[in-house]
Design a protein around this motif. Structure first.
Motif, PDB file in Angstrom:
ATOM      1  N   PRO A 175       0.826  -1.220   0.000  1.00 32.62           N
ATOM      2  CA  PRO A 175       0.000   0.000   0.000  1.00 32.62           C
ATOM      3  C   PRO A 175       0.860   1.271   0.000  1.00 32.62           C
ATOM      4  O   PRO A 175       1.964   1.271   0.528  1.00 32.62           O
ATOM      5  CB  PRO A 175      -0.788  -0.100   1.306  1.00 32.62           C
ATOM      6  N   ILE A 176       0.321   2.304  -0.635  1.00 34.62           N
ATOM      7  CA  ILE A 176       1.020   3.596  -0.643  1.00 34.62           C
ATOM      8  C   ILE A 176       0.433   4.459   0.475  1.00 34.62           C
ATOM      9  O   ILE A 176      -0.780   4.663   0.537  1.00 34.62           O
ATOM     10  CB  ILE A 176       0.843   4.302  -2.004  1.00 34.62           C
ATOM     11  N   GLU A 177       1.314   4.926   1.332  1.00 34.29           N
ATOM     12  CA  GLU A 177       0.854   5.788   2.431  1.00 34.29           C
ATOM     13  C   GLU A 177       0.970   7.239   2.014  1.00 34.29           C
ATOM     14  O   GLU A 177       2.017   7.660   1.526  1.00 34.29           O
ATOM     15  CB  GLU A 177       1.713   5.572   3.685  1.00 34.29           C
ATOM     16  N   ASN A 178      -0.089   7.994   2.209  1.00 34.63           N
ATOM     17  CA  ASN A 178      -0.041   9.424   1.904  1.00 34.63           C
ATOM     18  C   ASN A 178       0.245  10.214   3.175  1.00 34.63           C
ATOM     19  O   ASN A 178      -0.115   9.800   4.267  1.00 34.63           O
ATOM     20  CB  ASN A 178      -1.368   9.870   1.291  1.00 34.63           C
ATOM     21  N   TYR A 179       0.918  11.337   2.996  1.00 34.59           N
ATOM     22  CA  TYR A 179       1.223  12.186   4.152  1.00 34.59           C
ATOM     23  C   TYR A 179       0.993  13.647   3.787  1.00 34.59           C
ATOM     24  O   TYR A 179       1.013  14.008   2.605  1.00 34.59           O
ATOM     25  CB  TYR A 179       2.655  11.946   4.651  1.00 34.59           C
ATOM     26  N   GLU A 180       0.779  14.461   4.811  1.00 31.92           N
ATOM     27  CA  GLU A 180       0.434  15.862   4.579  1.00 31.92           C
ATOM     28  C   GLU A 180       1.657  16.772   4.504  1.00 31.92           C
ATOM     29  O   GLU A 180       1.710  17.688   3.701  1.00 31.92           O
ATOM     30  CB  GLU A 180      -0.488  16.370   5.701  1.00 31.92           C
ATOM     31  N   ASN A 181       2.603  16.542   5.394  1.00 31.30           N
ATOM     32  CA  ASN A 181       3.779  17.424   5.463  1.00 31.30           C
ATOM     33  C   ASN A 181       4.963  16.648   6.049  1.00 31.30           C
ATOM     34  O   ASN A 181       4.846  15.456   6.352  1.00 31.30           O
ATOM     35  CB  ASN A 181       3.472  18.665   6.321  1.00 31.30           C
ATOM     36  N   GLU A 182       6.076  17.336   6.214  1.00 30.94           N
ATOM     37  CA  GLU A 182       7.300  16.677   6.674  1.00 30.94           C
ATOM     38  C   GLU A 182       7.115  16.057   8.063  1.00 30.94           C
ATOM     39  O   GLU A 182       7.606  14.961   8.338  1.00 30.94           O
ATOM     40  CB  GLU A 182       8.445  17.700   6.691  1.00 30.94           C
ATOM     41  N   LYS A 183       6.389  16.770   8.928  1.00 31.53           N
ATOM     42  CA  LYS A 183       6.173  16.273  10.297  1.00 31.53           C
ATOM     43  C   LYS A 183       5.376  14.965  10.259  1.00 31.53           C
ATOM     44  O   LYS A 183       5.677  13.998  10.963  1.00 31.53           O
ATOM     45  CB  LYS A 183       5.418  17.351  11.093  1.00 31.53           C
ATOM     46  N   ASP A 184       4.371  14.975   9.417  1.00 35.26           N
ATOM     47  CA  ASP A 184       3.523  13.788   9.258  1.00 35.26           C
ATOM     48  C   ASP A 184       4.352  12.604   8.736  1.00 35.26           C
ATOM     49  O   ASP A 184       4.240  11.474   9.224  1.00 35.26           O
ATOM     50  CB  ASP A 184       2.390  14.138   8.277  1.00 35.26           C
TER      51      ASP A 184
END
Lengths: 262, 121
Positions: free
Chosen positions: A35-44
């Motif tokens: 699965p591909i994990e999506n993230y919002e920003n660098e911290k995430d």
């Protein structure tokens, strides 16, 4: 086991960029599906990397050069045996250096999992393996930047931008694997600088400096930078007014095309 | 006269791949180079390189130099020890000690230095 990351902002498919489904299907065909994990920003992204299970031995960034640099910057969060890969959605300087001509070809190379152990450099608490630029906020001081090398050379610098580049692959650079180029920035009107900074924020990738007159070039193993104002990099990350840039003990296990010289 | 033609100067080389400090900078300390060095700023300290060194017209240099060859165009107060040659341009002002296999001084250069050249190295 592979683990893929893609910033949420890069999810829109275009003619040139594949959709996440296309990527997932192609990964499966090459038996490296996950699965591909999506993230919002660098911290995430940092939080997700910290939670990686020990079964993950390969972390891959799907995105552009800036996204990949973000992953490299957080390399300290990865254990030493984890390999890092890049699935570029657009051609870039790094994808070219890694021999990745397209996302399809990148997947083939990821499946082969040929690993190059690379020397890595730290800037503050982050890492980079290719290059990074530092800029200072506008200031009236004549020499706002002082650079000190590991050889105790002190250089006083007027308003300027600094670009550090890993040149360790050049065999004769054993004593000085890090190149620092100093570019004059005082000729650009403040309005242009502001516009350029905003542009950088928007496109989030490296572009040429507004004025690119090189006023110095220094080599070393490490550099201490002191500035009268805050320093920020080409990804608009802040480092305060003092930062050390240098070789790090940690190496980067990078998946590259065969015969690629980085 | 063995003084190199202007286009051969390090500062004239396109892209300059070596170590260089331009006129806008001020520096002090030591440089242990891997390759060629071009100094064209105010500099106080020591330079030791297996490559060539050029002290440019804008330079104000004070210190010691060890290099394969040295070209001086600026203002220099130094002890210079070159393996091959030292070339002093007409616009240079130099005081100190010069030691090399060959030393060339152009007409017009202001030199107040002890010279040691030839086989006595």
């Amino acid at each position: 086991m592979y683990r893929y990351f893609q910033p949420s902002s890069r999810l829109t498919a275009t003619e040139a960029k594949p959709s996440q489904t296309e990527i997932t299907d192609t990964l499966k065909k090459h038996h490296i599906g996950s699965p591909i994990e999506n993230y919002e920003n660098e911290k995430d992204l940092a939080e997700k990397l910290q939670k990686l299970p020990s079964s993950v031995n390969t972390v891959v960034m799907i995105g552009d050069e800036a996204d990949f640099e973000n992953l490299i910057g957080l390399n300290k969060l990865l254990s030493d045996d984890v390999a890092v890969g890049f699935l570029p959605l657009a051609p870039s300087r790094i994808s070219h250096k890694m021999g990745l001509k397209s996302w399809n070809e990148a997947i083939e190379i990821l499946a082969q999992r040929r690993i190059s152990e690379l020397r890595i450099f730290s800037i503050g608490s982050r890492f980079f393996f290719d290059q990074i630029e530092l800029h200072i906020e506008p200031v009236e001081t004549d020499f706002p930047i002082t650079i000190t090398t590991n050889q105790s050379l002190r250089v006083r610098v007027p308003k300027a931008s600094l670009r550090f580049e890993n040149v360790s692959s050049e065999q004769f650079r054993s004593k000085s694997p890090l190149q620092l180029q100093i570019f004059a920035a005082n000729e650009a009107p403040q309005q242009s600088v502001a516009l350029f900074t905003e542009l950088r924020k928007r496109i989030k990738k490296e572009t040429e400096l507004p004025t690119s007159q090189k006023i110095g070039q220094v080599y070393g193993k490490s550099f201490s930078i002191e500035s009268a104002t805050a320093l920020s990099d080409n990804l608009n990350r802040n480092y305060g007014s003092r930062v050390r840039v240098g070789q790090h003990q940690k190496t980067l296990r990078l998946i590259t095309k065969r015969n690629t010289q980085l | 006269m063995f003084f190199r033609s202007k286009k051969d100067h390090l500062s004239e080389l396109v892209g300059y791949a070596g170590f260089f400090l331009g006129p806008d900078l001020q520096a002090e300390g030591s440089v242990e180079g891997d390759d060629d060095v071009f100094i064209d700023c105010q500099f106080k300290g020591d330079i030791n390189t297996p490559g060539a060194l050029e002290i440019g017209k804008n330079a104000n240099f004070e210190g010691t130099i060890k290099a394969r060859s040295v070209i001086v165009e600026g203002n220099v107060k130094a002890t210079i020890d070159a393996v091959d040659e030292i070339s002093v341009a007409s616009c240079a002002e130099i005081t100190g000690q010069l030691k090399a296999l060959r030393i060339g001084i152009e007409n017009g250069a202001a030199v107040q230095a002890k010279l040691n050249s030839g086989g006595d190295k």
